[in-house]
Design a protein around this motif. Structure first.
Motif, PDB file in Angstrom:
ATOM      1  N   MET A   1       7.126  -9.399   6.689  1.00  0.00           N
ATOM      2  CA  MET A   1       5.743  -9.124   7.035  1.00  0.00           C
ATOM      3  C   MET A   1       5.056 -10.382   7.537  1.00  0.00           C
ATOM      4  N   GLY A   2       4.076 -10.234   8.409  1.00  0.00           N
ATOM      5  CA  GLY A   2       3.335 -11.366   8.918  1.00  0.00           C
ATOM      6  C   GLY A   2       2.359 -11.872   7.886  1.00  0.00           C
ATOM      7  N   ASN A   3       1.781 -13.091   8.092  1.00  0.00           N
ATOM      8  CA  ASN A   3       0.909 -13.708   7.121  1.00  0.00           C
ATOM      9  C   ASN A   3      -0.472 -13.083   7.078  1.00  0.00           C
ATOM     10  N   HIS A   4      -0.833 -12.253   8.065  1.00  0.00           N
ATOM     11  CA  HIS A   4      -2.189 -11.721   8.149  1.00  0.00           C
ATOM     12  C   HIS A   4      -2.311 -10.290   7.648  1.00  0.00           C
ATOM     13  N   SER A   5      -1.256  -9.711   7.092  1.00  0.00           N
ATOM     14  CA  SER A   5      -1.353  -8.367   6.541  1.00  0.00           C
ATOM     15  C   SER A   5      -2.267  -8.387   5.326  1.00  0.00           C
ATOM     16  N   VAL A   6      -3.153  -7.422   5.221  1.00  0.00           N
ATOM     17  CA  VAL A   6      -4.156  -7.456   4.164  1.00  0.00           C
ATOM     18  C   VAL A   6      -3.873  -6.430   3.068  1.00  0.00           C
ATOM     19  N   PHE A   7      -2.792  -5.693   3.131  1.00  0.00           N
ATOM     20  CA  PHE A   7      -2.434  -4.764   2.064  1.00  0.00           C
ATOM     21  C   PHE A   7      -0.924  -4.628   2.023  1.00  0.00           C
ATOM     22  N   SER A   8      -0.438  -4.119   0.924  1.00  0.00           N
ATOM     23  CA  SER A   8       1.017  -4.056   0.716  1.00  0.00           C
ATOM     24  C   SER A   8       1.544  -2.639   0.622  1.00  0.00           C
ATOM     25  N   GLU A   9       0.681  -1.631   0.832  1.00  0.00           N
ATOM     26  CA  GLU A   9       1.110  -0.246   0.692  1.00  0.00           C
ATOM     27  C   GLU A   9       0.604   0.616   1.843  1.00  0.00           C
ATOM     28  N   PHE A  10       1.380   1.644   2.155  1.00  0.00           N
ATOM     29  CA  PHE A  10       0.948   2.693   3.071  1.00  0.00           C
ATOM     30  C   PHE A  10       0.680   3.956   2.247  1.00  0.00           C
ATOM     31  N   ILE A  11      -0.133   4.829   2.792  1.00  0.00           N
ATOM     32  CA  ILE A  11      -0.361   6.143   2.198  1.00  0.00           C
ATOM     33  C   ILE A  11       0.330   7.181   3.072  1.00  0.00           C
ATOM     34  N   LEU A  12       1.198   7.966   2.453  1.00  0.00           N
ATOM     35  CA  LEU A  12       1.921   9.004   3.190  1.00  0.00           C
ATOM     36  C   LEU A  12       1.097  10.284   3.250  1.00  0.00           C
ATOM     37  N   LEU A  13       1.234  11.011   4.336  1.00  0.00           N
ATOM     38  CA  LEU A  13       0.497  12.260   4.517  1.00  0.00           C
ATOM     39  C   LEU A  13       0.924  13.281   3.459  1.00  0.00           C
ATOM     40  N   ARG A  14      -0.052  13.871   2.782  1.00  0.00           N
ATOM     41  CA  ARG A  14       0.262  14.889   1.789  1.00  0.00           C
ATOM     42  C   ARG A  14       0.539  16.218   2.479  1.00  0.00           C
ATOM     43  N   LEU A  15       1.495  16.954   1.949  1.00  0.00           N
ATOM     44  CA  LEU A  15       1.859  18.247   2.529  1.00  0.00           C
ATOM     45  C   LEU A  15       0.815  19.308   2.247  1.00  0.00           C
ATOM     46  N   SER A  16       0.058  19.118   1.169  1.00  0.00           N
ATOM     47  CA  SER A  16      -1.018  20.046   0.825  1.00  0.00           C
ATOM     48  C   SER A  16      -2.004  19.330  -0.088  1.00  0.00           C
ATOM     49  N   SER A  17      -3.264  19.701   0.001  1.00  0.00           N
ATOM     50  CA  SER A  17      -4.291  19.118  -0.861  1.00  0.00           C
ATOM     51  C   SER A  17      -4.496  19.942  -2.130  1.00  0.00           C
ATOM     52  N   ASP A  18      -3.891  21.121  -2.183  1.00  0.00           N
ATOM     53  CA  ASP A  18      -4.028  21.996  -3.336  1.00  0.00           C
ATOM     54  C   ASP A  18      -2.960  21.659  -4.382  1.00  0.00           C
ATOM     55  N   THR A  19      -3.388  21.462  -5.634  1.00  0.00           N
ATOM     56  CA  THR A  19      -2.481  21.046  -6.701  1.00  0.00           C
ATOM     57  C   THR A  19      -1.399  22.089  -6.971  1.00  0.00           C
ATOM     58  N   GLN A  20      -1.769  23.354  -7.007  1.00  0.00           N
ATOM     59  CA  GLN A  20      -0.788  24.414  -7.267  1.00  0.00           C
ATOM     60  C   GLN A  20       0.229  24.524  -6.137  1.00  0.00           C
ATOM     61  N   THR A  21      -0.270  24.371  -4.904  1.00  0.00           N
ATOM     62  CA  THR A  21       0.649  24.414  -3.759  1.00  0.00           C
ATOM     63  C   THR A  21       1.623  23.250  -3.811  1.00  0.00           C
ATOM     64  N   GLN A  22       1.134  22.070  -4.201  1.00  0.00           N
ATOM     65  CA  GLN A  22       2.015  20.912  -4.333  1.00  0.00           C
ATOM     66  C   GLN A  22       3.099  21.152  -5.379  1.00  0.00           C
ATOM     67  N   ALA A  23       2.731  21.800  -6.494  1.00  0.00           N
ATOM     68  CA  ALA A  23       3.717  22.105  -7.536  1.00  0.00           C
ATOM     69  C   ALA A  23       4.776  23.083  -7.023  1.00  0.00           C
ATOM     70  N   LEU A  24       4.345  24.082  -6.265  1.00  0.00           N
ATOM     71  CA  LEU A  24       5.287  25.044  -5.685  1.00  0.00           C
ATOM     72  C   LEU A  24       6.206  24.369  -4.670  1.00  0.00           C
ATOM     73  N   LEU A  25       5.621  23.475  -3.850  1.00  0.00           N
ATOM     74  CA  LEU A  25       6.424  22.748  -2.868  1.00  0.00           C
ATOM     75  C   LEU A  25       7.433  21.832  -3.555  1.00  0.00           C
ATOM     76  N   PHE A  26       7.019  21.250  -4.674  1.00  0.00           N
ATOM     77  CA  PHE A  26       7.941  20.393  -5.429  1.00  0.00           C
ATOM     78  C   PHE A  26       9.161  21.182  -5.884  1.00  0.00           C
ATOM     79  N   VAL A  27       8.911  22.359  -6.450  1.00  0.00           N
ATOM     80  CA  VAL A  27      10.018  23.200  -6.924  1.00  0.00           C
ATOM     81  C   VAL A  27      10.900  23.628  -5.757  1.00  0.00           C
ATOM     82  N   LEU A  28      10.269  24.032  -4.650  1.00  0.00           N
ATOM     83  CA  LEU A  28      11.011  24.486  -3.474  1.00  0.00           C
ATOM     84  C   LEU A  28      11.916  23.384  -2.932  1.00  0.00           C
TER      85      LEU A  28
END
Length: 309
Positions: A1-28
């Motif tokens: 990484m270059g010396n001017h990076s100001v953070f160490s993490e990326f945020i990945l796009l969530r497949l769904s914002s609904d908690t129940q849907t995320q649980a179903l997707l996890f199982v699937l």
């Protein structure tokens, strides 16, 4: 990484914002991943254990199963973790490592599919010389070259990407890390990176596709010259499984990269098929459409059951 990076993490796009849907997707996706592991491991075991499958075609099929194991294991575990986590994050170094392995396994599979197409061409057009042309040494060299070319290609692209500074917007519009998704997040000049990635994609992935297309053109031409209908049908059947795999791999791959990026979860359909679903389907495609594989699976399970009786 270059010396001017100001953070160490990326945020990945969530497949769904609904908690129940995320649980179903996890199982699937957990079930799909377990089926992928089981199917490809069984395929590897069957090919290794059954002497009837010790031929070039099944040697390449075993390599394809190993690649599917690797490719899905690079992306799916992190995706499963993020489905259960509040913070859908990944360290920059981990993201670059994931991008490297995605590039390597995907590139190797593209080359391997071209090698398998050439194998089918030789088997159909020159059956008497098949054993001589596709010797064990030639097969190992073809597979080794596929891995080597993809590894070097990925390494060059990643080494150039390591020097980028990421200081604007940290959300990746994808469920996994790929180089094309990282460039828009950088405040460095990515023109060289983009040109290199474009050249790599054209030469590597499109080049492999051209070789596959050329091989199948010759295959079709050879088959059409066969006078016997039964022989013609048998020749076509030896290519059906491979052709189905090629369509799934390149079809979903091309669509996932050609579609414009809007950040919508619907965009994940084709990348998910490419990275998650296809590795599960490949063993099914070859086992359901190939009589020798089905017979070998039955022999292996019969032997396994008899060992306990």
């Amino acid at each position: 990484m270059g010396n001017h990076s100001v953070f160490s993490e990326f945020i990945l796009l969530r497949l769904s914002s609904d908690t129940q849907t995320q649980a179903l997707l996890f199982v699937l996706f957990l079930v799909i991943y377990l089926l992928t592991l089981m199917g490809n491991l069984v395929m590897l075991m069957v090919i290794r254990a059954d002497s009837h499958l010790h031929t070039p075609m099944y040697f390449f099929l075993g390599q394809l199963s190993f690649l599917d194991l690797c490719h899905s294991s690079v992306t799916v575990p992190k995706m499963l973790e993020n489905l259960l986590s509040e913070n859908k994050t990944i360290f920059v170094q981990g993201c670059l490592a994931q991008a490297f392995f995605v590039f390597t396994t995907g590139g190797t599979e593209a080359c391997l599919l071209a090698v398998m197409a050439y194998d089918r061409y030789v088997a159909i057009s020159s059956p008497l010389l098949y054993g001589q042309v596709m010797s064990n040494q030639v097969c190992v060299r073809l597979v080794g070259s596929s891995w080597g070319l993809a590894f070097v290609d990925a390494l060059i692209n990643i080494l150039l990407a390591v020097n980028l500074d990421f200081c604007e917007g940290q959300t990746i519009p994808h469920f996994s890390c790929e180089l094309s998704s990282l460039f828009p997040l950088s405040c460095s000049d990515t023109s060289i990176n983009f040109i290199l990635l474009l050249c790599s994609s054209v030469l590597h992935f499109f080049g492999s596709f051209v070789l596959i297309f050329f091989s199948y053109t010759r295959i079709v031409s050879t088959i059409m010259n066969i006078s016997s209908t039964s022989s013609r049908s048998k020749a076509f059947s030896t290519c059906s499984s491979h052709l189905t795999t090629v369509i799934l791999f390149y079809g979903s791959g091309f669509l996932s990269y050609l579609l414009p990026t809007s950040g919508s979860s619907l965009e994940m359909i084709f990348p998910l098929q490419y990275s998650v679903v296809t590795p599960m389907l490949n063993p099914l495609i070859y086992s359901l459409q190939n009589k020798k594989v089905k017979a070998a699976v039955r022999r292996m399970f019969r032997k396994y059951v008899n060992s306990f009786t």
